[in-house]
Design a protein around this motif. Sequence first.
Motif, PDB file in Angstrom:
ATOM      1  N   PHE A  17      -3.174   3.703  -3.017  1.00  0.00           N
ATOM      2  CA  PHE A  17      -3.319   2.377  -3.599  1.00  0.00           C
ATOM      3  C   PHE A  17      -3.063   1.314  -2.547  1.00  0.00           C
ATOM      4  CE2 PHE A  17       0.981   3.874  -4.248  1.00  0.00           C
ATOM      5  CZ  PHE A  17       1.756   2.818  -3.798  1.00  0.00           C
ATOM      6  N   GLY A  18      -3.523   0.115  -2.816  1.00  0.00           N
ATOM      7  CA  GLY A  18      -3.283  -0.995  -1.914  1.00  0.00           C
ATOM      8  C   GLY A  18      -3.764  -2.304  -2.514  1.00  0.00           C
ATOM      9  N   ALA A  19      -3.104  -3.392  -2.130  1.00  0.00           N
ATOM     10  CA  ALA A  19      -3.481  -4.719  -2.617  1.00  0.00           C
ATOM     11  C   ALA A  19      -2.880  -5.792  -1.707  1.00  0.00           C
ATOM     12  CB  ALA A  19      -3.003  -4.934  -4.051  1.00  0.00           C
ATOM     13  N   SER A  20      -3.505  -6.950  -1.731  1.00  0.00           N
ATOM     14  CA  SER A  20      -3.018  -8.124  -1.032  1.00  0.00           C
ATOM     15  C   SER A  20      -2.505  -9.114  -2.074  1.00  0.00           C
ATOM     16  CB  SER A  20      -4.168  -8.743  -0.233  1.00  0.00           C
ATOM     17  OG  SER A  20      -3.788  -9.988   0.292  1.00  0.00           O
ATOM     18  N   TYR A  21      -1.360  -9.731  -1.801  1.00  0.00           N
ATOM     19  CA  TYR A  21      -0.744 -10.676  -2.736  1.00  0.00           C
ATOM     20  C   TYR A  21      -0.347 -11.942  -1.995  1.00  0.00           C
ATOM     21  CZ  TYR A  21       0.125  -6.535  -5.680  1.00  0.00           C
ATOM     22  OH  TYR A  21       0.003  -5.396  -6.426  1.00  0.00           O
ATOM     23  N   CYS A  68      -2.499  -3.204 -11.080  1.00  0.00           N
ATOM     24  CA  CYS A  68      -3.732  -3.067 -11.850  1.00  0.00           C
ATOM     25  C   CYS A  68      -4.473  -1.813 -11.420  1.00  0.00           C
ATOM     26  CB  CYS A  68      -4.608  -4.308 -11.701  1.00  0.00           C
ATOM     27  SG  CYS A  68      -5.174  -4.586 -10.017  1.00  0.00           S
ATOM     28  N   ASP A  86      -7.427  -1.345 -10.568  1.00  0.00           N
ATOM     29  CA  ASP A  86      -8.388  -1.539  -9.486  1.00  0.00           C
ATOM     30  C   ASP A  86      -7.789  -1.264  -8.104  1.00  0.00           C
ATOM     31  OD1 ASP A  86      -8.691  -3.703 -11.757  1.00  0.00           O
ATOM     32  OD2 ASP A  86     -10.710  -3.157 -11.101  1.00  0.00           O
ATOM     33  N   MET A  87      -6.475  -1.314  -7.976  1.00  0.00           N
ATOM     34  CA  MET A  87      -5.849  -1.097  -6.674  1.00  0.00           C
ATOM     35  C   MET A  87      -5.566   0.380  -6.387  1.00  0.00           C
ATOM     36  SD  MET A  87      -2.019  -2.630  -7.428  1.00  0.00           S
ATOM     37  CE  MET A  87      -1.190  -2.094  -5.948  1.00  0.00           C
ATOM     38  N   TYR A 136       0.850  -1.187   0.000  1.00  0.00           N
ATOM     39  CA  TYR A 136       0.000   0.000   0.000  1.00  0.00           C
ATOM     40  C   TYR A 136       0.888   1.239   0.000  1.00  0.00           C
ATOM     41  CZ  TYR A 136       1.116   0.084   4.965  1.00  0.00           C
ATOM     42  OH  TYR A 136       1.790   0.102   6.157  1.00  0.00           O
ATOM     43  N   TRP A 172       7.668  -6.113  -9.444  1.00  0.00           N
ATOM     44  CA  TRP A 172       6.640  -5.181  -8.978  1.00  0.00           C
ATOM     45  C   TRP A 172       7.184  -3.755  -9.019  1.00  0.00           C
ATOM     46  CZ3 TRP A 172       5.161  -1.239  -5.974  1.00  0.00           C
ATOM     47  CH2 TRP A 172       3.804  -1.053  -5.738  1.00  0.00           C
ATOM     48  N   ALA A 210      -7.856  -5.958 -12.889  1.00  0.00           N
ATOM     49  CA  ALA A 210      -7.494  -7.035 -11.958  1.00  0.00           C
ATOM     50  C   ALA A 210      -7.681  -8.402 -12.597  1.00  0.00           C
ATOM     51  CB  ALA A 210      -8.322  -6.924 -10.683  1.00  0.00           C
TER      52      ALA A 210
END
Length: 144
Positions: A70-74, A47, A49-50, A11, A84, A40
């Motif tokens: 922004f933020g995402a879980s992977y 992407c 969407d994040m 994030y 990345w 996504a």
Amino acid sequence: MVQGDQESIVYGCIKDSNSLAGGSDRRRVNREAVLNLPSADERSLLCRDMFSIPTIKVKQSQYQTDVIHFGASYRAVEYEWSHWIEKFEELLRSMYWVSATVHLETELSGTHSFTWEAAGLYHEPGSGEMQVRCEWTQEGRVSV
């Protein structure tokens, strides 16, 4: 979470100055850069969407800094972290910004914070080198 799965959380935010000339044009360029990212569904590390999508028109009485968060879980993104970062810097190259910060939280190796700062007053799309600094934090300790 299934045993063996390692969740990573990424994030942060990209900041640009609202007080510089061409604010709405700058926001438009940044908005298009985010919207040009894959969805996504395309299984990309980065992407659209994040990301928050910046609005074009902002009242002049608003704050002086535009913030795109922004933020995402992977699943264990640290094993693909250089890829990345490469994708994130590709996005930054196409945007106006003053600074950007990314936090990577991992189960095994703690939290890493990365900061990019424009070489001059701000970064203009397609111009100049970017400076990055990494800081690693684990259980209250900081290492640069």
